[in-house]
Design a protein around this motif. Sequence first.
Motif, PDB file in Angstrom:
ATOM      1  N   SER A   1       0.834  -1.194   0.000  1.00  0.00           N
ATOM      2  CA  SER A   1       0.000   0.000   0.000  1.00  0.00           C
ATOM      3  C   SER A   1       0.870   1.245   0.000  1.00  0.00           C
ATOM      4  O   SER A   1       2.043   1.208   0.366  1.00  0.00           O
ATOM      5  CB  SER A   1      -0.934   0.016   1.205  1.00  0.00           C
ATOM      6  N   GLN A   2       0.263   2.331  -0.429  1.00  0.00           N
ATOM      7  CA  GLN A   2       0.944   3.617  -0.456  1.00  0.00           C
ATOM      8  C   GLN A   2      -0.080   4.688  -0.096  1.00  0.00           C
ATOM      9  O   GLN A   2      -1.176   4.712  -0.651  1.00  0.00           O
ATOM     10  CB  GLN A   2       1.513   3.884  -1.845  1.00  0.00           C
ATOM     11  N   THR A   3       0.278   5.550   0.817  1.00  0.00           N
ATOM     12  CA  THR A   3      -0.581   6.657   1.196  1.00  0.00           C
ATOM     13  C   THR A   3      -0.119   7.907   0.463  1.00  0.00           C
ATOM     14  O   THR A   3       1.078   8.193   0.411  1.00  0.00           O
ATOM     15  CB  THR A   3      -0.518   6.903   2.719  1.00  0.00           C
TER      16      THR A   3
ATOM     17  N   LYS B   1      -5.292   5.925   0.410  1.00  0.00           N
ATOM     18  CA  LYS B   1      -4.328   4.833   0.395  1.00  0.00           C
ATOM     19  C   LYS B   1      -4.662   3.916  -0.776  1.00  0.00           C
ATOM     20  O   LYS B   1      -5.818   3.554  -0.987  1.00  0.00           O
ATOM     21  CB  LYS B   1      -4.393   4.050   1.704  1.00  0.00           C
ATOM     22  N   ARG B   2      -3.615   3.564  -1.546  1.00  0.00           N
ATOM     23  CA  ARG B   2      -3.763   2.609  -2.640  1.00  0.00           C
ATOM     24  C   ARG B   2      -3.302   1.256  -2.124  1.00  0.00           C
ATOM     25  O   ARG B   2      -2.185   1.128  -1.630  1.00  0.00           O
ATOM     26  CB  ARG B   2      -2.896   3.012  -3.840  1.00  0.00           C
ATOM     27  N   HIS B   3      -4.173   0.263  -2.220  1.00  0.00           N
ATOM     28  CA  HIS B   3      -3.845  -1.103  -1.811  1.00  0.00           C
ATOM     29  C   HIS B   3      -3.712  -1.936  -3.080  1.00  0.00           C
ATOM     30  O   HIS B   3      -4.599  -1.911  -3.940  1.00  0.00           O
ATOM     31  CB  HIS B   3      -4.958  -1.724  -0.967  1.00  0.00           C
TER      32      HIS B   3
ATOM     33  N   ASP C   1      -4.432  -2.104   5.900  1.00  0.00           N
ATOM     34  CA  ASP C   1      -4.323  -3.119   4.855  1.00  0.00           C
ATOM     35  C   ASP C   1      -4.999  -4.425   5.232  1.00  0.00           C
ATOM     36  O   ASP C   1      -5.668  -5.038   4.413  1.00  0.00           O
ATOM     37  CB  ASP C   1      -2.855  -3.424   4.556  1.00  0.00           C
TER      38      ASP C   1
ATOM     39  N   ALA D   1      -7.759  -4.508   2.463  1.00  0.00           N
ATOM     40  CA  ALA D   1      -7.120  -4.873   1.207  1.00  0.00           C
ATOM     41  C   ALA D   1      -7.197  -6.367   0.923  1.00  0.00           C
ATOM     42  O   ALA D   1      -6.989  -6.778  -0.197  1.00  0.00           O
ATOM     43  CB  ALA D   1      -5.658  -4.435   1.208  1.00  0.00           C
TER      44      ALA D   1
ATOM     45  N   GLN E   1       1.567  -9.087   4.706  1.00  0.00           N
ATOM     46  CA  GLN E   1       1.540  -7.639   4.608  1.00  0.00           C
ATOM     47  C   GLN E   1       2.952  -7.087   4.546  1.00  0.00           C
ATOM     48  O   GLN E   1       3.850  -7.578   5.211  1.00  0.00           O
ATOM     49  CB  GLN E   1       0.834  -7.022   5.805  1.00  0.00           C
TER      50      GLN E   1
END
Length: 154
Positions: free
Chosen positions: A74-76, A98-100, A121, A125, A151
Amino acid sequence: MDLPEVVDTLFYQARTGCQWDYLPHDLAPKGTVWDYFTAWHADGTWQKIVDALRVGLRHAAGRDDTPRAGCIVSQTVKTTEMGGDKGYDGGKQIKGRKRHIVVDTLGLLLAVAVTAANLDDGTHAAGAGPIGRRAVPAVEGHPRGQQVPQQDPG
């Protein structure tokens, strides 16, 4: 309409990131392509294509059709005031989204979701949240939607 021309236009738009209104005139008309895109999204055509490609690549690598493990990354990112859910990621100290991304052990895409940054996540996710149980294929040995991917702590 010639379907290969529609697919070529969709590939061009995806590759270049061109806005729909600025597609070159020598490609298929925007309205026609958009209608096909939304219909194929709604009826699951895109998902079937991605699933078939994943299975083919797994076979070529000598793997089973269904992955036994997955990884969540993931990225915030900061967001503007415009549209979409947003939240505060206390770990990264960023207000935004956030992209999961869930991938198998070969790095092949299983699912993608965009959530508010405050959602973690593990619960959002891996099939329990916005990604949905249908989007993440069953990991061998676990019923669909009950996978336990590893994770990435960073």
